[in-house]
Write an enzyme that holds these catalytic residues in place. Structure first.
Site, PDB file in Angstrom:
ATOM      1  NE  ARG A  51     -37.453 -49.244 -11.138  1.00  0.00           N
ATOM      2  CZ  ARG A  51     -36.985 -47.963 -12.184  1.00  0.00           C
ATOM      3  NH1 ARG A  51     -38.038 -47.967 -12.727  1.00  0.00           N
ATOM      4  NH2 ARG A  51     -35.862 -47.257 -12.808  1.00  0.00           N
ATOM      5  CD  GLU A  57     -36.764 -42.324  -9.077  1.00  0.00           C
ATOM      6  OE1 GLU A  57     -35.652 -43.497  -9.200  1.00  0.00           O
ATOM      7  OE2 GLU A  57     -37.614 -42.847  -9.307  1.00  0.00           O
ATOM      8  CB  SER A 169     -36.344 -51.230 -14.996  1.00  0.00           C
ATOM      9  OG  SER A 169     -35.103 -51.229 -14.662  1.00  0.00           O
ATOM     10  CB  SER A 170     -36.883 -51.678 -21.111  1.00  0.00           C
ATOM     11  OG  SER A 170     -35.697 -50.399 -21.611  1.00  0.00           O
ATOM     12  CG  ASP A 215     -34.020 -49.854 -12.609  1.00  0.00           C
ATOM     13  OD1 ASP A 215     -34.270 -50.066 -11.638  1.00  0.00           O
ATOM     14  OD2 ASP A 215     -33.770 -49.442 -13.676  1.00  0.00           O
TER      15      ASP A 215
HETATM   16  P1  NG1 Z   1     -34.076 -46.220 -15.152  1.00  0.00           P
HETATM   17  O1  NG1 Z   1     -32.319 -45.566 -15.655  1.00  0.00           O
HETATM   18  O2  NG1 Z   1     -35.099 -46.032 -14.826  1.00  0.00           O
HETATM   19  O3  NG1 Z   1     -33.958 -47.432 -15.284  1.00  0.00           O
HETATM   20  C1  NG1 Z   1     -31.829 -45.544 -12.898  1.00  0.00           C
HETATM   21  C2  NG1 Z   1     -31.161 -47.185 -12.181  1.00  0.00           C
HETATM   22  C3  NG1 Z   1     -31.103 -47.321 -11.232  1.00  0.00           C
HETATM   23  C4  NG1 Z   1     -31.136 -46.151 -10.193  1.00  0.00           C
HETATM   24  C5  NG1 Z   1     -32.576 -44.675 -11.249  1.00  0.00           C
HETATM   25  C6  NG1 Z   1     -32.401 -43.774 -10.416  1.00  0.00           C
HETATM   26  C7  NG1 Z   1     -30.075 -47.935 -14.136  1.00  0.00           C
HETATM   27  C8  NG1 Z   1     -30.631 -50.087 -14.990  1.00  0.00           C
HETATM   28  N1  NG1 Z   1     -31.095 -48.055 -13.587  1.00  0.00           N
HETATM   29  O4  NG1 Z   1     -32.812 -46.420 -13.598  1.00  0.00           O
HETATM   30  O5  NG1 Z   1     -30.552 -48.106 -10.316  1.00  0.00           O
HETATM   31  O6  NG1 Z   1     -30.226 -45.825  -9.827  1.00  0.00           O
HETATM   32  O7  NG1 Z   1     -32.552 -44.306 -12.267  1.00  0.00           O
HETATM   33  O8  NG1 Z   1     -33.345 -44.435  -8.677  1.00  0.00           O
HETATM   34  O9  NG1 Z   1     -28.730 -47.729 -14.145  1.00  0.00           O
END
Ligand code: NG1
Length: 538
Positions: A51, A57, A169-170, A215
């Site tokens: 996503r 954020e 968000s892999s 995510d």
């Molecule tokens: P990323 O690392 O980009 O997948 C993480 C968190 C989200 C959210 C965002 C910041 C995980 C799986 N995902 O995303 O829930 O907090 O950072 O908005 O930890």
């Protein structure tokens, strides 16, 4: 939006038309490799996408709503449960898991005891993400079918196209598709989207990150053509949101910084530390602003107390004591909280454990136990002021963005001003992420300023930050100029492979969420129902 994860009968149910050709080749390759590795066909494929977050954020783990959308890149798990049990240990089931990128992600075979899935979160191992989805799905299956439930053995081949550590968000795509695969493999004919999302959120925390829920929600719930408004209280809800027609037309561009941010490794000073700081800020504000003895509600946030919990408690108590019946709007509440935070949390250089414990009226040991023992963090001081200011102001920006989307532009011949207002909110998010939440990095800042100069309305980091990806709201006519500016001023200065160059920038169309494709029903190449040219098999 709630309901079961869809069963796709063709790739056209999953991807946008422009992606079908490439995806059909990829799926056929996955199914052929499965046959070659395991000597039999896959029974089904479970799919969950990555996503991009449009706005909101670092506020999901404080339980404020966010606005992400799914992308085309995804995690596919081809699965068969037809596994010979001859050499499986008694009381165990077998998981054989391989990856199409076998040099990078070597294959493994596990004999797992019926009762528990062991995950060593201290080791960074790709199959941990599968295991965490497995563990979550089995908990749900046990709740449904009783503790004696015996999981099926599985053989799996994975193909993931969401870049790891790229802010798209892999991990959530992998965990959600794994949990979905386990549910289907164990005979669940329908898998409820809310149940799948909730279990994927909790599961992902088993891999060592105090993850929020954005995510997984975006990965499971998204619908093609729409962004997704995800709210976490009073319970998890997601609804599609469409962008109004604008002139100039709006395009989302995603640009990689090629700075890899590994949440797992940097958690103690970045992601997990922010989660702790936000919960500490909630407890601190509760202690200084609410009547003595007020307990914050225990909620679904990673550490069970959140800024949103404080927000609700504070205004409920205010209304109760003033006898007011006319509640303030959430916008004005958030504005008030920004002002209160600036006044009450006045130490700009942060608060020590001792200082916070004294205000919470607990010992430092108790503080550590409650807030910093779940995942280790490294900090002398906690920047409560900055973190709470970002969260409240970002939650406010999400609401402003949503109300703009709902308003529709007034002058439909030229919506430049409307477009600029949307973009401005994204720019404000970037400023706050960079200066207040401190989760940007100079490369992302650079990509944003290059894009704005070349015509982007709004540019910001997306996802956790500290590297990874950026998202840009660009008028369709300026896409070329923005891409060229990045190439000239950023990418040409890096040493990138052809593959990286190709993946550096993508135009993102909102994609669809999780799906299951039953191969059993349709032997041979995957079905593509090309709506323009009639049914066809690639
Ligand atoms: P990323 O690392 O980009 O997948 C993480 C968190 C989200 C959210 C965002 C910041 C995980 C799986 N995902 O995303 O829930 O907090 O950072 O908005 O930890």
């Amino acid at each position: 939006m709630a309901g079961p994860v869809p069963v796709a009968s063709s790739l056209s149910d999953i991807y946008t038309v422009d992606a079908i050709g490439t995806q059909a080749k990829r799926w056929n390759n996955l199914l052929a490799r499965f046959q070659a590795i395991y000597g039999q066909p896959a029974e089904f494929v479970a799919r969950s996408p990555g996503r991009v977050n449009i706005i909101g954020e670092h506020i999901d783990y404080s339980l404020y709503p966010v606005l992400p959308m799914a992308i085309t890149a995804d995690s596919l798990l081809a699965v068969s449960t037809n596994v010979a049990s001859t050499n499986t240990k008694e009381g165990h089931y077998k998981i054989k898991i391989a990856n199409v990128q076998d040099a990078k992600f070597p294959a493994h075979e596990f004999d797992i005891p019926y009762e528990a899935v062991d995950i060593d979160a201290t080791v960074h191992e790709w199959t941990n993400y599968f295991k965490s989805g497995l563990r979550g799905a089995l908990e749900l299956l046990r709740k449904k079918h009783g503790n004696d439930f015996e999981p099926k053995s599985m053989q799996i081949l994975m193909d993931g196209t969401v870049p790891a550590g790229g802010g798209l968000s892999s991990s959530a795509a992998f965990v959600s598709s794994s949990a979905l695969a386990v549910m289907v493999a164990n005979g669940e004919k329908t898998v409820d989207k809310t149940e799948l999302t909730e279990l994927a959120i909790v599961s992902e925390r088993a891999v060592g990150v105090n993850s929020g829920g954005m995510d997984q929600s975006a990965s499971v719930f998204s619908e093609r053509g729409s962004a997704l408004f995800v709210s976490f209280t009073p319970s998890l809800k997601a609804r599609p949101v469409s962008f109004p027609k604008t002139n100039p037309e709006l395009t989302f561009l995603i640009a990689q910084s090629f700075v890899t941010a590994d949440k797992f490794v940097t958690g103690p000073v970045h992601y997990n530390l922010r989660v702790v700081e936000c919960s500490l800020a909630a407890a601190y504000l509760n202690a200084v602003l609410n009547p003595p003895g007020t307990q914050l509600p225990s909620d679904a946030s990673p550490l069970s107390v959140s800024l949103h919990g404080f927000h609700e408690t504070y205004f409920a108590l205010q209304e109760h004591s003033s006898g007011a019946t006319n509640s303030k709007s959430t916008e004005s509440q958030l504005e008030e909280l920004v002002a209160l935070t600036a006044e009450k949390l006045d130490k700009r250089d942060g608060y020590t454990r001792e200082e916070i414990a004294a205000v919470l009226n607990i010992s430092v040991d108790e503080l550590n136990k409650k807030f910093t023992s779940r995942f280790p963090v490294r900090a002398e001081k906690f920047k409560l002021r900055q973190r709470a200011l970002h969260v409240f102001s970002e939650a406010l920006r999400v609401l402003k963005f949503m109300s703009l989307l709902e308003q529709q532009p007034t002058n439909t011949d030229d919506t430049s001003e409307y477009n600029a207002r949307l973009g401005d909110l994204l720019n404000q998010t970037q400023d706050s992420c960079r200066d207040v939440y401190e989760c940007s990095c100079k490369e992302i800042d650079e990509l944003c300023s290059i894009a704005r100069k070349a015509g982007s309305y709004g540019s910001r980091l997306t996802g956790a930050g500290w590297g990874g990806c950026s998202v840009h709201l660009v008028p369709a006519g300026k896409v070329k100029a923005v891409r060229e500016a990045w190439e000239r001023e950023y990418y040409s200065k890096l040493d990138l492979s052809e593959e990286q160059k190709e993946a550096a920038v993508v135009v993102s169309k909102p994609g669809s969420g999780s799906a299951v494709y039953l191969v059993d029903d349709k032997p041979g190449p995957v079905v593509v129902d090309d709506r323009d040219r009639g049914s066809e098999v690639y």
